[in-house]
Write a protein that holds these residues in place. Structure first.
Motif, short mmCIF file in Angstrom:
data_model
loop_
_atom_site.label_atom_id
_atom_site.label_comp_id
_atom_site.label_asym_id
_atom_site.label_seq_id
_atom_site.Cartn_x
_atom_site.Cartn_y
_atom_site.Cartn_z
N GLN A 151 -37.70 2.45 21.28
CA GLN A 151 -36.71 1.68 22.30
C GLN A 151 -36.14 0.65 21.30
O GLN A 151 -36.03 0.01 20.48
CB GLN A 151 -37.71 0.26 23.15
N GLU A 152 -34.97 0.77 22.12
CA GLU A 152 -33.60 -0.37 21.23
C GLU A 152 -32.59 -1.00 22.29
O GLU A 152 -32.16 -0.25 22.73
CB GLU A 152 -32.62 0.72 20.45
N ASP A 153 -32.40 -2.43 22.05
CA ASP A 153 -32.17 -3.42 23.08
C ASP A 153 -32.63 -3.08 24.16
O ASP A 153 -31.37 -2.91 25.31
CB ASP A 153 -30.51 -2.81 22.66
N GLY A 154 -34.28 -2.59 24.12
CA GLY A 154 -34.66 -2.73 26.02
C GLY A 154 -33.75 -1.45 26.16
O GLY A 154 -34.13 -1.53 27.51
N MET A 155 -33.53 -0.42 25.84
CA MET A 155 -33.39 0.98 26.33
C MET A 155 -34.18 2.27 25.69
O MET A 155 -34.06 1.99 24.42
CB MET A 155 -31.85 1.37 26.28
N ARG A 156 -33.56 2.83 26.00
CA ARG A 156 -34.59 4.14 25.34
C ARG A 156 -33.63 5.18 24.40
O ARG A 156 -32.63 4.91 25.10
CB ARG A 156 -35.23 4.95 26.52
N ALA A 157 -34.16 5.20 23.73
CA ALA A 157 -33.07 6.24 22.78
C ALA A 157 -34.00 7.25 22.11
O ALA A 157 -35.37 7.22 21.88
CB ALA A 157 -32.32 5.70 21.83
N LEU A 158 -33.66 8.61 22.01
CA LEU A 158 -33.55 9.76 21.62
C LEU A 158 -32.82 9.42 20.47
O LEU A 158 -31.97 9.69 19.65
CB LEU A 158 -33.84 10.81 21.98
N VAL A 159 -33.59 9.87 18.56
CA VAL A 159 -32.84 9.58 17.53
C VAL A 159 -33.57 11.59 17.36
O VAL A 159 -34.66 11.95 16.78
CB VAL A 159 -33.59 8.82 16.92
N MET A 160 -32.91 12.05 16.72
CA MET A 160 -32.19 13.31 16.20
C MET A 160 -32.92 13.98 15.20
O MET A 160 -32.90 12.49 13.77
CB MET A 160 -30.83 13.76 16.27
N PRO A 161 -33.66 14.72 14.43
CA PRO A 161 -34.51 14.98 13.27
C PRO A 161 -33.05 14.48 11.76
O PRO A 161 -33.93 13.92 11.01
CB PRO A 161 -34.62 16.19 13.42
N ASP A 162 -32.03 15.17 12.42
CA ASP A 162 -31.46 14.13 11.12
C ASP A 162 -30.80 13.24 10.78
O ASP A 162 -30.27 12.88 10.08
CB ASP A 162 -29.36 15.49 11.74
N ASN A 163 -31.54 12.38 11.52
CA ASN A 163 -31.09 10.61 11.60
C ASN A 163 -29.81 10.49 12.05
O ASN A 163 -29.27 9.38 10.89
CB ASN A 163 -32.02 10.02 10.24
N ARG A 164 -28.89 11.18 12.27
CA ARG A 164 -27.72 11.12 12.52
C ARG A 164 -26.60 10.69 13.41
O ARG A 164 -26.00 10.19 14.42
CB ARG A 164 -26.31 11.37 11.63
N THR A 165 -27.66 11.56 14.39
CA THR A 165 -27.66 11.32 15.98
C THR A 165 -28.76 10.73 17.05
O THR A 165 -29.76 11.12 16.54
CB THR A 165 -27.06 12.65 16.66
N ARG A 166 -28.41 9.90 17.90
CA ARG A 166 -29.34 9.27 18.89
C ARG A 166 -28.30 9.12 20.43
O ARG A 166 -27.46 9.34 20.35
CB ARG A 166 -29.74 7.69 18.49
N PHE A 167 -29.68 9.51 21.68
CA PHE A 167 -28.99 9.29 22.72
C PHE A 167 -29.32 9.02 23.95
O PHE A 167 -30.45 8.23 23.26
CB PHE A 167 -29.04 11.16 23.08
N ILE A 168 -29.08 7.78 23.94
CA ILE A 168 -29.34 6.37 25.03
C ILE A 168 -29.26 7.01 26.51
O ILE A 168 -28.42 7.76 26.76
CB ILE A 168 -28.46 5.46 24.60
N TRP A 169 -30.19 6.64 26.58
CA TRP A 169 -30.23 6.77 28.25
C TRP A 169 -29.92 5.82 29.03
O TRP A 169 -30.22 4.61 29.04
CB TRP A 169 -32.04 6.83 28.92
N LEU A 170 -29.00 6.30 30.05
CA LEU A 170 -27.38 4.90 30.45
C LEU A 170 -27.37 5.66 31.63
O LEU A 170 -26.78 6.29 31.55
CB LEU A 170 -26.93 4.76 29.35
N GLU A 171 -27.89 4.65 32.66
CA GLU A 171 -27.22 5.20 34.47
C GLU A 171 -27.34 6.62 34.40
O GLU A 171 -26.97 7.39 35.12
CB GLU A 171 -25.64 4.80 34.03
N GLY A 172 -29.26 7.12 33.60
CA GLY A 172 -28.89 8.96 34.70
C GLY A 172 -28.98 9.59 33.98
O GLY A 172 -29.11 11.37 33.68
#
Length: 266
Positions: free
Chosen positions: A236-257
């Motif tokens: 959880q980052e700033d009230g949003m769900r985020a997926l942090v990739m194993p490379d620790n260089r990329t993440r995905f923010i769940w935003l508007e579906g």
């Protein structure tokens, strides 16, 4: 256990990948654009006597028992036929099966309908036609596992394969609603512009193959890659769900579906 097949063909601008869009009510990434794939079923634990590349398949998944390793490859070939109409197999002459001639196309289309209707199975079709599965055309390229918070978790092996000559893929209209050939760059751009949805493992795969200039380069890179288990972290980052990739260089923010990719600033 599941598998996904990155089906490739050479094109003028760059290699293209075949993608399908599952029905809204099907699968864990319903409505998103993905590579053909699905779970490993009991029927995939089959007699390897009618397949080429059995030893190679087992070596690629040597961390698994031999029958389980082979099942992933059989499942990949099966799902590619069921979902995309592409048959990785050779006939009695040792040539790749061609579906270019109308009688062959019609016959295998009927086989596909029968398999979907459960009137027969993929294995029965292969044996009836006297074919040998070309498992040697599948190369293991990645291993993704969904996070523990998922209600249904998938342990998915990704494979790359070249489209056989004389075949044209088409989505099955049962589990999928559309299909298309796209370069990796075009697919990523369409995702960025929200024309399509790309699950994080799909986006990461497209990004990894984007720089290659030919299918042969992609397959060669997969052959030499050390495939490791990759499992994103859900935070959880700033009230949003985020997926942090194993490379620790990329993440995905769940935003508007949508899962929106972002670089992690250092």
């Amino acid at each position: 256990p599941a598998r996904s097949v990155v089906l490739l063909r050479d094109a003028e601008k760059a290699p293209e990948v075949f993608m399908v869009r599952p029905h809204e009510g099907v699968g864990s990434f319903r409505g998103a654009h993905v590579f053909p794939g699905g779970r490993v079923d009991d029927e995939d634990y089959a007699d390897p006597a009618w397949a080429d590349g059995v030893d190679r398949a087992r070596r690629q998944l040597s961390i698994l028992p031999e029958d389980e390793a082979l099942a992933f490859f059989v499942a990949a070939a099966r799902e590619l036929f069921e979902e995309a109409g592409v048959l990785l197999a050779r006939d009695r002459t040792g040539q790749y099966v061609s579906l270019a001639q109308p009688p062959d196309h019609e016959r295998f289309t009927q086989h596909r309908h029968d398999i979907h209707a459960r009137r027969s199975s993929f294995v029965e079709m292969v044996q009836l036609e006297g074919l040998r599965l070309a498992l040697d055309t599948l190369t293991l390229s990645a291993h993704w596992v969904t996070p523990p918070v998922e209600g249904k978790r998938f342990d998915t092996r990704f494979f790359v394969a070249r489209l056989p000559p004389g075949q044209t893929p088409a989505h099955d209209e049962k589990e999928t609603t559309e299909s298309s050939w796209m370069t990796a760059a075009d697919a990523i751009r369409a995702g960025d512009e929200r024309q399509i949805q790309l699950p994080p493992p799909t986006w990461m795969t497209l990004r990894e193959i984007e720089a290659f200039k030919s299918v042969e380069q992609i397959v060669a890179a997969a052959r030499t890659r050390t495939v490791v288990r990759r499992e994103p972290r859900l935070v959880q980052e700033d009230g949003m769900r985020a997926l942090v990739m194993p490379d620790n260089r990329t993440r995905f923010i769940w935003l508007e579906g949508y899962w929106r990719p972002e670089r992690i600033e250092r």
